[in-house]
Design a protein around this motif. Sequence first.
Motif, PDB file in Angstrom:
ATOM      1  N   LYS A 104       0.838  -1.198   0.000  1.00  9.90           N
ATOM      2  CA  LYS A 104       0.000   0.000   0.000  1.00  9.90           C
ATOM      3  C   LYS A 104       0.873   1.249   0.000  1.00  9.90           C
ATOM      4  CE  LYS A 104      -4.186  -1.952   2.040  1.00  9.90           C
ATOM      5  NZ  LYS A 104      -5.044  -2.047   3.228  1.00  9.90           N
ATOM      6  N   LEU A 105       1.962   1.215   0.773  1.00  7.86           N
ATOM      7  CA  LEU A 105       2.913   2.325   0.795  1.00  7.86           C
ATOM      8  C   LEU A 105       3.565   2.506  -0.567  1.00  7.86           C
ATOM      9  CD1 LEU A 105       4.793   1.931   4.215  1.00  7.86           C
ATOM     10  CD2 LEU A 105       3.485   3.923   3.469  1.00  7.86           C
ATOM     11  N   ALA A 106       3.943   1.369  -1.180  1.00 11.52           N
ATOM     12  CA  ALA A 106       4.591   1.406  -2.498  1.00 11.52           C
ATOM     13  C   ALA A 106       3.650   2.002  -3.545  1.00 11.52           C
ATOM     14  CB  ALA A 106       5.029   0.007  -2.909  1.00 11.52           C
ATOM     15  N   GLU A 107       2.374   1.629  -3.455  1.00  9.39           N
ATOM     16  CA  GLU A 107       1.377   2.146  -4.394  1.00  9.39           C
ATOM     17  C   GLU A 107       1.185   3.657  -4.181  1.00  9.39           C
ATOM     18  OE1 GLU A 107      -3.317   1.318  -5.569  1.00  9.39           O
ATOM     19  OE2 GLU A 107      -2.315   0.055  -4.070  1.00  9.39           O
ATOM     20  N   PHE A 108       1.138   4.075  -2.919  1.00 15.03           N
ATOM     21  CA  PHE A 108       0.967   5.488  -2.579  1.00 15.03           C
ATOM     22  C   PHE A 108       2.141   6.328  -3.092  1.00 15.03           C
ATOM     23  CE2 PHE A 108       1.741   9.043   0.359  1.00 15.03           C
ATOM     24  CZ  PHE A 108       0.525   9.710   0.264  1.00 15.03           C
ATOM     25  N   SER A 109       3.364   5.784  -2.961  1.00 12.94           N
ATOM     26  CA  SER A 109       4.566   6.526  -3.357  1.00 12.94           C
ATOM     27  C   SER A 109       4.932   6.350  -4.826  1.00 12.94           C
ATOM     28  CB  SER A 109       5.760   6.087  -2.489  1.00 12.94           C
ATOM     29  OG  SER A 109       5.510   6.328  -1.133  1.00 12.94           O
ATOM     30  N   LYS A 110       4.151   5.501  -5.525  1.00 13.28           N
ATOM     31  CA  LYS A 110       4.470   5.170  -6.930  1.00 13.28           C
ATOM     32  C   LYS A 110       5.939   4.730  -7.045  1.00 13.28           C
ATOM     33  CE  LYS A 110       0.951   8.119  -9.064  1.00 13.28           C
ATOM     34  NZ  LYS A 110       0.240   8.450  -7.810  1.00 13.28           N
ATOM     35  N   THR A 111       6.286   3.776  -6.203  1.00 13.12           N
ATOM     36  CA  THR A 111       7.665   3.302  -6.053  1.00 13.12           C
ATOM     37  C   THR A 111       8.141   2.456  -7.231  1.00 13.12           C
ATOM     38  OG1 THR A 111       7.477   3.305  -3.651  1.00 13.12           O
ATOM     39  CG2 THR A 111       9.146   1.876  -4.569  1.00 13.12           C
ATOM     40  N   GLN A 112       9.413   2.630  -7.581  1.00 15.04           N
ATOM     41  CA  GLN A 112      10.018   1.828  -8.652  1.00 15.04           C
ATOM     42  C   GLN A 112      10.357   0.417  -8.154  1.00 15.04           C
ATOM     43  OE1 GLN A 112      13.426   3.972 -10.178  1.00 15.04           O
ATOM     44  NE2 GLN A 112      12.271   5.896 -10.296  1.00 15.04           N
ATOM     45  N   THR A 113      10.859   0.313  -6.910  1.00 13.95           N
ATOM     46  CA  THR A 113      11.295  -0.976  -6.350  1.00 13.95           C
ATOM     47  C   THR A 113      10.679  -1.196  -4.977  1.00 13.95           C
ATOM     48  OG1 THR A 113      13.425  -0.658  -7.448  1.00 13.95           O
ATOM     49  CG2 THR A 113      13.308  -2.408  -5.796  1.00 13.95           C
ATOM     50  N   THR A 114      10.166  -2.415  -4.740  1.00  9.93           N
ATOM     51  CA  THR A 114       9.598  -2.771  -3.435  1.00  9.93           C
ATOM     52  C   THR A 114      10.371  -3.941  -2.855  1.00  9.93           C
ATOM     53  OG1 THR A 114       7.422  -2.054  -4.218  1.00  9.93           O
ATOM     54  CG2 THR A 114       7.477  -3.390  -2.217  1.00  9.93           C
ATOM     55  N   ILE A 115      10.879  -3.762  -1.637  1.00 13.67           N
ATOM     56  CA  ILE A 115      11.704  -4.805  -1.010  1.00 13.67           C
ATOM     57  C   ILE A 115      11.078  -5.228   0.318  1.00 13.67           C
ATOM     58  CG2 ILE A 115      14.001  -5.390  -0.129  1.00 13.67           C
ATOM     59  CD1 ILE A 115      15.097  -3.165  -1.968  1.00 13.67           C
TER      60      ILE A 115
END
Length: 327
Positions: free
Chosen positions: A56-67
């Motif tokens: 959810k955080l990755a989606e909110f931040s429009k993140t390139q990489t999720t670890i």
Amino acid sequence: MSSTKLAIGIVGLPNVGKSTLFNALTKKAVPAENYPFCTIDPAVGVVPVPDERLYKLAEFSKTQTTIPAIVEFVDIAGLVKGASEGEGLGNQFLSNIRETDAIAEVVRIFEDDNVIHVNGMVDPLSDIEVINLELIIADQQTVGKRKGNLVKDVKKGDKTAIAEHALLERLDAHLASGKLANSLEVTDVEKKMLKQLNLLTIKPILYILNKKAGGKNLDEMNDERYKALINFLEKEKVIYTIVDAGVEHELSAFEGEEKEMFRSELGAKDDGIDTLIKNSYQLLDLITYFTTGEKETRAWTVKKDSTAPQAGNAIHGDLKKNSSEQK
């Protein structure tokens, strides 16, 4: 303090589904034939911890990489009665367990005439008793050696040696009564003394009850053996998880709706693997800190009750380490 990376050793008698469970956890190919001792060398798998908050955080931040955060699982050679005396692959089994931070004991709660049980009958509580007794005997040997090494200093009147020897006497009696070292009540000072011994039964234990979709499962049969097992687990107040390792292994190549469709066809509701990973995280007393941004969203693993500065130091230390390794 760095970001915590801890390993859990998967142990059990032969033919209870250890290697199949390892495959299900890691999707990594290791031998899982119906043959005792087929997994001689321990295989290590790095398993991501399921956590919706991270994505959810990755989606909110429009993140390139999720670890994600990880837990390491180690597939350890099958144990047999007498392992503490070197039976089977006993010595190797015990040394491999000593290198892990926690133990996941796999017991079989299904009957299958095509999968031979090493003791000739499926009895999960008996399996636990065999495994724990071997670990206890190995710890008694460790305690005995340490007491022998302290004799001279105790005779000299060394206060530290006398205090440690008294603790070891209590521990020896505790082990002799069939109890694990992790259930002995100790002070913080005594805890530090015990840590140096690297005992097997001081490690936290997670019990994994392996069933089989469409099979004769003791829990579904309301079998007395299953009732005895649950009574023991609840009395000891330990963490346990029911899994279907075989189903999850078969479904490891599928994702999403397709995976759920095949799971339904196989007659399995929930394989329990995600719960197992989360319980393992809990067993190791870990919590997660998150960092998020456009480049990366990451789950950082730290010990529970860590202060914010300690968590910050762990994250900063790992960032610095990763940066130097990439140069």
